[in-house]
Every structure is written in C-alpha cells, then in structure tokens.
Design a protein around this motif. Structure first.
Motif, mmCIF file in Angstrom:
data_model
loop_
_atom_site.group_PDB
_atom_site.id
_atom_site.type_symbol
_atom_site.label_atom_id
_atom_site.label_comp_id
_atom_site.label_asym_id
_atom_site.label_seq_id
_atom_site.Cartn_x
_atom_site.Cartn_y
_atom_site.Cartn_z
ATOM 1 N N THR A 156 -7.307 -10.902 1.002
ATOM 2 C CA THR A 156 -7.496 -9.495 1.346
ATOM 3 C C THR A 156 -8.877 -9.274 1.142
ATOM 4 O O THR A 156 -9.905 -9.936 0.897
ATOM 5 N N ARG A 157 -9.250 -7.934 1.061
ATOM 6 C CA ARG A 157 -10.395 -7.289 1.023
ATOM 7 C C ARG A 157 -11.276 -7.645 -0.457
ATOM 8 O O ARG A 157 -12.242 -7.820 -0.363
ATOM 9 N N ASP A 158 -10.010 -7.632 -1.259
ATOM 10 C CA ASP A 158 -10.666 -7.744 -2.764
ATOM 11 C C ASP A 158 -10.136 -9.145 -3.468
ATOM 12 O O ASP A 158 -10.554 -9.284 -4.701
ATOM 13 N N ARG A 182 -13.123 -13.051 5.174
ATOM 14 C CA ARG A 182 -13.340 -11.562 5.078
ATOM 15 C C ARG A 182 -14.388 -11.141 6.087
ATOM 16 O O ARG A 182 -14.630 -10.133 6.715
ATOM 17 N N ASP A 228 -1.625 -7.769 10.269
ATOM 18 C CA ASP A 228 -1.254 -6.311 9.610
ATOM 19 C C ASP A 228 0.118 -5.950 9.784
ATOM 20 O O ASP A 228 1.111 -6.977 10.143
ATOM 21 N N ASP A 246 -1.278 -3.280 3.936
ATOM 22 C CA ASP A 246 -2.496 -3.926 3.681
ATOM 23 C C ASP A 246 -2.846 -4.937 4.858
ATOM 24 O O ASP A 246 -1.774 -5.359 5.714
ATOM 25 N N THR A 247 -4.139 -5.169 5.240
ATOM 26 C CA THR A 247 -4.315 -5.829 6.369
ATOM 27 C C THR A 247 -4.995 -7.268 5.726
ATOM 28 O O THR A 247 -5.891 -7.143 4.630
ATOM 29 N N VAL A 248 -4.482 -8.657 6.049
ATOM 30 C CA VAL A 248 -4.835 -9.694 5.204
ATOM 31 C C VAL A 248 -5.248 -10.792 6.395
ATOM 32 O O VAL A 248 -5.078 -10.732 7.602
ATOM 33 N N LEU A 280 2.534 -7.493 0.805
ATOM 34 C CA LEU A 280 1.324 -7.056 1.424
ATOM 35 C C LEU A 280 1.275 -6.188 2.794
ATOM 36 O O LEU A 280 0.886 -5.272 2.638
ATOM 37 N N HIS A 290 3.366 -3.117 2.463
ATOM 38 C CA HIS A 290 2.460 -1.980 1.774
ATOM 39 C C HIS A 290 1.412 -1.419 2.475
ATOM 40 O O HIS A 290 0.807 -0.489 2.254
#
Length: 377
Positions: free
Chosen positions: A41-43, A63, A103, A16-18, A11, A14
C-alpha cells in the motif's frame, strides 16, 4: 483462507488501493517459490517475497505503480530481477515479478476466490499484462487438484533476458498488445488440527499453530486451563483456533473431518488411551501423534492391541511425538518440534509420499525431544 487473500479482501473492502506483487517465475536459486505474494500500500507492505534488496526494490516499484495508476487504474507491470551483485543478494538465480494495481472494483473476484478456497475448492487465476488491461479471469480448478502452480506465458513484448519492455514502454508489455499471461492454480493450504490438552505444552503448541496455515480445534474438559494460559486479548490473535471446553472430548474425534491431524497431550493417561483408541478406529486420519515416553507407547500398544486395534494402524501412531534430535523438553521447544513434524507430514501427504517416506519417532534409534511423561502437559 490464505493470509494474503484475507488481507487483500479486507483492504479492498475498506476502499484502499493496493499493488499485489507475485513471484511469477523463478529461474535458478531464489528466496521464495513462484506464486508467492506480497501486498503493498502507500504506507505499508504485508507478507514477503524473500526480503533483502529484492523486496526493497519490489516495494519501490509497487509504489511507482500506485502513483502511475492514478491515470491508469488497472495498471500492471512485469520486472525481471537477477539476484546477483546488482541487488546485493547471492542466490544466483533470477525472478520475474508481476505487479497488479487493485482497487475496490477487484473485490468481486477476490471475494469469489476466498469463498472457493474456504469451501476447499481450487481455482485458476489468469491475468494478462497487455495495454487492454483485461479483467482478472477466475475459473474452477481441476477436480481433486491439490498442487499449486504458477506459470508465466511470455508475449512478444517481454524480454525475459533483460527484464525490459521495448523502447519507450516501461510496463514490461508490448505496445502492440501481445503481452505475457500469468496463470496460477491456487489451492486451499489449510489443514485441520484437533489438539487435545490445554496444559503448558498444548498452550505453547497453539501459539505456534496460530501462525501456520491450519485450522485448530483445541479441546480440554478443564475450562480454567484456557484462561490460565491465554489472556483474553491473546484469544483475538488466535483467529484460526477454536477453543472447545468440552466435558466429552471424545466427541471432537467423531466430528473431525477425514484427513485431520490429531494431537493428544492431555494430563490424563486414561484419557489419552481412550482418545487413541477412538482415533485409531477411524483410520482416516492424516496424522496421529501423542506426547509420552517409549514406555508409554509400549504399554498403549499392548492395551490397544488387546482391544482389537490393527497393528498396521498402531504403527501409524507417532509416540513419542516431535522431530528427532532435540533433547530440550521445555514446552516451547516441544511445541516447535511437534509443529515441524506436522509440517513435514503435510508436505509428504501433499506430494503423494507414503507414511513410510516420513521418519517416525517410533522407529528412531535415539530419543526425540518429547520422550517423557511429565507434569508440564
């Protein structure tokens, strides 16, 4: 590599921020142990800290950390949650959860940790929960360390009784900078399995082992057997499985590392006997199990003893294989029984217990699930 770490590395690489959620402390009864992790993650949310309302609330907080972290990239937060009526769970204990916003700037320590674990090395990860947001510190674990650990050292600002920060601060840390410190020892969890036999039981067992923290070398001289049981697409899901169509399967015994877990369930008794002799002569295996009946075990013991195998090593051979008390002999049931026996042995080995502390199928007074010689192998 541990599944959460592999996903985290992917992630972050890629872009993404998690939020990495860690069970930092367990008080009393709780659904998961300290050190358990989840990635939010956001989703999506990957892995689990125990499910139920606790996990739902943890995802909600994660979140919030993702949103608030836009202004504070390296945001961290601690929350204590009682597992009682307020969360609709009846465990009766409490957990302290640690939330870390990560991140691409964290990819360095994540990649280093992944390399160390892949090399079989333990690491200590230290994370401070203060306003200064110090970088994650990664150090080498003690030589020979095989036991994971997770400790939360309280600072002046974290009220462990209420799970709250001082008034005006919702991050679970002291505004004065005296904050909690999370230190965890992360050790390699994967164990090495060499599985001989690509029949129905072998294929069912591989599908179970693919979900466990192990590395599997799956050996059979019959190349067509692998294609028969696994569609090409399915092979992509077996990321921890190496398929070895080998005309000389004995080589896999010699090439395996010490403390390997050997499982023999081929279609050929002569092959089983040759493999059993080769494994037992090594003597440095963590587990050796073979599918078969009690009659087969007695015959093999007699033949192997005649070939000079020490009776003490013969006693370590689990045959019939599988945990006791299961009568169903379908491949899928046998696979689960064998996997359970493997996991029980892994736990015993890691805790320092001896083989005598783990019940052997050879000493049971009733038949385990795999007391048979059938054509389903």
């Amino acid at each position: 590599m541990q599944a959460w770490l592999s996903d985290l590395q992917q992630l972050l690489a890629h872009g993404d921020t998690v939020v990495l959620v860690t069970v930092a402390r367990v008080e009393g009864s709780a659904p998961r142990e300290a050190g358990t992790k989840m990635i939010v993650t956001r989703d999506t949310a990957r892995h689990t800290i125990g499910g139920g309302h606790l996990e739902w609330r943890a995802i909600e907080i994660a979140r919030e950390v993702l949103r608030d972290g836009v202004r504070r990239p390296r945001m961290r937060r601690l929350e204590r949650m009682a597992l009682g009526p307020s969360l609709g769970q009846c465990c009766g204990g409490a957990v302290v959860l640690a939330f870390e916003r990560l991140d691409v700037s964290d990819l360095g320590w994540v990649a280093t940790l992944a390399k160390r674990l892949a090399a079989g090395q333990a690491s200590v990860r230290s994370v401070s929960f203060g306003p200064s947001a110090d970088p994650v510190l990664l150090t080498e674990g003690e030589p020979g360390c095989a036991t994971p650990d997770c400790l939360l050292w309280d600072g002046a600002g974290f009220d462990e009784r209420q799970g709250k920060a001082p008034a005006g601060n919702q991050d679970g840390v002291s505004p004065a900078g005296l904050a909690a410190l999370l230190t965890e020892t992360i050790v390699p969890r994967e164990f090495s399995v060499v599985l001989f036999g690509a029949g129905h039981v072998g294929a069912a067992l591989v599908r179970v082992l693919a979900t466990l923290p192990c590395r599997v070398r799956w050996v059979d001289e019959r190349d067509a057997q692998f294609a028969q049981h696994l569609l090409p697409a399915a092979l992509h899901d077996l990321t921890n499985v190496e398929v070895d169509a080998n005309d000389a399967p004995d080589e896999a015994v010699d090439e395996a590392g010490p403390d390997s877990y050997f499982i023999v369930m081929t279609h050929n008794h002569a092959r089983d006997l040759a493999l059993a002799e080769r494994i037992l002569r090594r003597g440095d295996f963590a587990f050796f199990g073979m599918i078969g009946s009690r009659t087969k075990r007695r015959q093999f013991e007699h033949r192997l003893a005649a070939r000079g195998i020490d009776p003490a090593r013969l006693a370590r051979m689990a045959c019939p294989i599988g945990i006791e008390g299961i009568a169903d002999k379908s491949p899928e049931v046998i696979a689960i029984a064998v996997a359970a026996q493997l996991l029980r042995t892994v736990e015993a080995n890691r805790s320092g217990r001896t083989a005598a502390d783990v019940p052997s199928s050879a000493t049971l007074s009733f038949s385990p699930s795999t007391d048979h010689d059938s054509d389903i192998r």
